[in-house]
Design an enzyme around this catalytic site. Structure first.
Site, mmCIF file in Angstrom:
data_model
loop_
_atom_site.group_PDB
_atom_site.id
_atom_site.type_symbol
_atom_site.label_atom_id
_atom_site.label_comp_id
_atom_site.label_asym_id
_atom_site.label_seq_id
_atom_site.Cartn_x
_atom_site.Cartn_y
_atom_site.Cartn_z
ATOM 1 N N SER A 39 27.791 4.301 -1.879
ATOM 2 C CA SER A 39 28.884 3.526 -2.490
ATOM 3 C C SER A 39 29.664 4.368 -3.510
ATOM 4 O O SER A 39 30.884 4.214 -3.644
ATOM 5 C CB SER A 39 28.363 2.241 -3.131
ATOM 6 O OG SER A 39 27.544 2.530 -4.238
ATOM 7 N N ASN A 40 28.978 5.278 -4.186
ATOM 8 C CA ASN A 40 29.705 6.150 -5.129
ATOM 9 C C ASN A 40 30.584 7.141 -4.368
ATOM 10 O O ASN A 40 31.721 7.399 -4.758
ATOM 11 C CB ASN A 40 28.724 6.874 -6.060
ATOM 12 C CG ASN A 40 28.193 5.958 -7.145
ATOM 13 O OD1 ASN A 40 28.881 5.670 -8.115
ATOM 14 N ND2 ASN A 40 26.972 5.472 -6.969
ATOM 15 N N MET B 186 18.470 12.322 -3.287
ATOM 16 C CA MET B 186 17.103 12.034 -3.734
ATOM 17 C C MET B 186 16.193 13.268 -3.780
ATOM 18 O O MET B 186 15.006 13.166 -3.467
ATOM 19 C CB MET B 186 16.478 10.972 -2.826
ATOM 20 C CG MET B 186 17.269 9.680 -2.775
ATOM 21 S SD MET B 186 17.348 8.871 -4.375
ATOM 22 C CE MET B 186 15.742 8.102 -4.382
ATOM 23 N N ARG B 187 16.760 14.419 -4.124
ATOM 24 C CA ARG B 187 15.945 15.632 -4.211
ATOM 25 C C ARG B 187 16.189 16.345 -5.517
ATOM 26 O O ARG B 187 17.271 16.239 -6.083
ATOM 27 C CB ARG B 187 16.330 16.632 -3.118
ATOM 28 C CG ARG B 187 15.866 16.186 -1.854
ATOM 29 C CD ARG B 187 15.965 17.070 -0.699
ATOM 30 N NE ARG B 187 15.349 16.294 0.333
ATOM 31 C CZ ARG B 187 14.072 16.367 0.651
ATOM 32 N NH1 ARG B 187 13.280 17.252 0.095
ATOM 33 N NH2 ARG B 187 13.575 15.561 1.553
ATOM 34 N N HIS C 178 22.944 8.426 -12.950
ATOM 35 C CA HIS C 178 21.620 7.798 -12.934
ATOM 36 C C HIS C 178 21.742 6.378 -13.482
ATOM 37 O O HIS C 178 22.395 6.172 -14.512
ATOM 38 C CB HIS C 178 20.647 8.631 -13.785
ATOM 39 C CG HIS C 178 19.272 8.068 -13.780
ATOM 40 N ND1 HIS C 178 18.410 8.259 -12.718
ATOM 41 C CD2 HIS C 178 18.617 7.301 -14.671
ATOM 42 C CE1 HIS C 178 17.278 7.618 -12.968
ATOM 43 N NE2 HIS C 178 17.382 7.037 -14.149
HETATM 44 C C1 GRF Z 1 23.056 5.001 -7.668
HETATM 45 O O1 GRF Z 1 22.471 3.908 -8.314
HETATM 46 C C2 GRF Z 1 22.918 6.247 -8.512
HETATM 47 O O2 GRF Z 1 22.944 5.989 -9.876
HETATM 48 C C3 GRF Z 1 21.562 6.759 -8.115
HETATM 49 O O3 GRF Z 1 21.470 6.494 -6.744
HETATM 50 C C4 GRF Z 1 22.293 5.375 -6.419
HETATM 51 C C5 GRF Z 1 23.208 5.800 -5.331
HETATM 52 O O4 GRF Z 1 23.921 4.722 -4.784
HETATM 53 N N1 GRF Z 1 21.413 8.160 -8.453
HETATM 54 P P1 GRF Z 1 25.000 4.959 -3.670
HETATM 55 O O5 GRF Z 1 24.311 5.723 -2.528
HETATM 56 O O6 GRF Z 1 26.123 5.761 -4.238
HETATM 57 O O7 GRF Z 1 25.433 3.595 -3.222
#
Ligand code: GRF
Length: 207
Positions: free
Chosen positions: A19-20, A97-98, A116
């Site tokens: 989503s980001n 996630m690494r 985060h």
């Molecule tokens: C977000 O909550 C970010 O803060 C964390 O992982 C999540 C990623 O979300 N590091 P998305 O994949 O961008 O939806």
């Protein structure tokens, strides 16, 4: 004659929903003043929704499993070659996630940011929103920070508080945190890339 705004070439690293990433790609598409262009999306999970999303937006993708490489250094060296061939200047971690290793940290030190979902240094690591919710704190939030060799330990660039209201569910908290993320991350990215747009870079980004 009108001169186009120089777009800073960035890469976004993902592992999941994206989503980001989506927010950043939308801004690039819709806002002519947005200062970045995503040149590459890197995912350690080829099946991630974020990978499909990147392809839908027509962005180049490097989606390979680290375990298919002999070592973490080999995996990161392959990524680095892709970044350099596209002259990528900033690396944006968005749900990657690494833990980033030496090869990428050396190349992009001071040019790699992460988001985060807690007010660091509280609740680093996995499931930060759940951790805060379970701990019963009244405030949590979002942190954007530079990336270093630790887990969510780099220098903090910005934070935004989210209140955990009486009776709020975990789902509601998650929604609120994500909506704050989609607001704060673009703001911070715009700030860091713009600040040094006209400054000679000390980083060695040559191939
Ligand atoms: C977000 O909550 C970010 O803060 C964390 O992982 C999540 C990623 O979300 N590091 P998305 O994949 O961008 O939806």
């Amino acid at each position: 004659m009108m001169r186009g705004v120089r777009k800073v070439p960035v890469a976004v690293f993902v592992s999941g929903f994206g989503s980001n990433l989506e927010k950043l790609l939308q801004l690039e598409k819709e806002d002519p003043a947005w200062p970045c262009a995503v040149q590459l999306v890197v995912s350690d999970k080829p099946e991630a929704r974020a990978v499909t999303l990147a392809r839908d937006f027509g962005v180049d993708v490097f989606a390979r499993r680290p375990k298919d490489f002999a070592s973490k250094a080999d995996y990161e060296t392959a990524i680095l070659a892709e970044l350099r061939s596209r002259q990528v200047e900033w690396v944006v971690l968005a749900g990657y996630m690494r833990i980033v290793g030496e090869v990428l940290l050396d190349a992009y030190s001071g040019r790699m940011v992460n988001i985060h979902p807690s007010l660091l240094p509280a609740f680093p690591g996995l499931r930060a929103i759940e951790q805060a919710f379970a701990a019963g704190v009244r405030q949590t939030g979002v942190t954007v920070h530079y990336v270093d060799a630790g887990v969510d330990t780099g220098t903090i660039l910005a934070q935004k508080v989210v209140n955990i209201r009486e009776g709020m569910t975990l789902d509601e908290l998650e929604r609120e945190i994500h909506s704050v993320e989609h607001q704060i991350y673009p703001e911070v990215i715009r700030g860091v890339v713009s600040q040094e747009k006209n400054v000679e870079s000390g980083a060695d980004l040559r191939a």
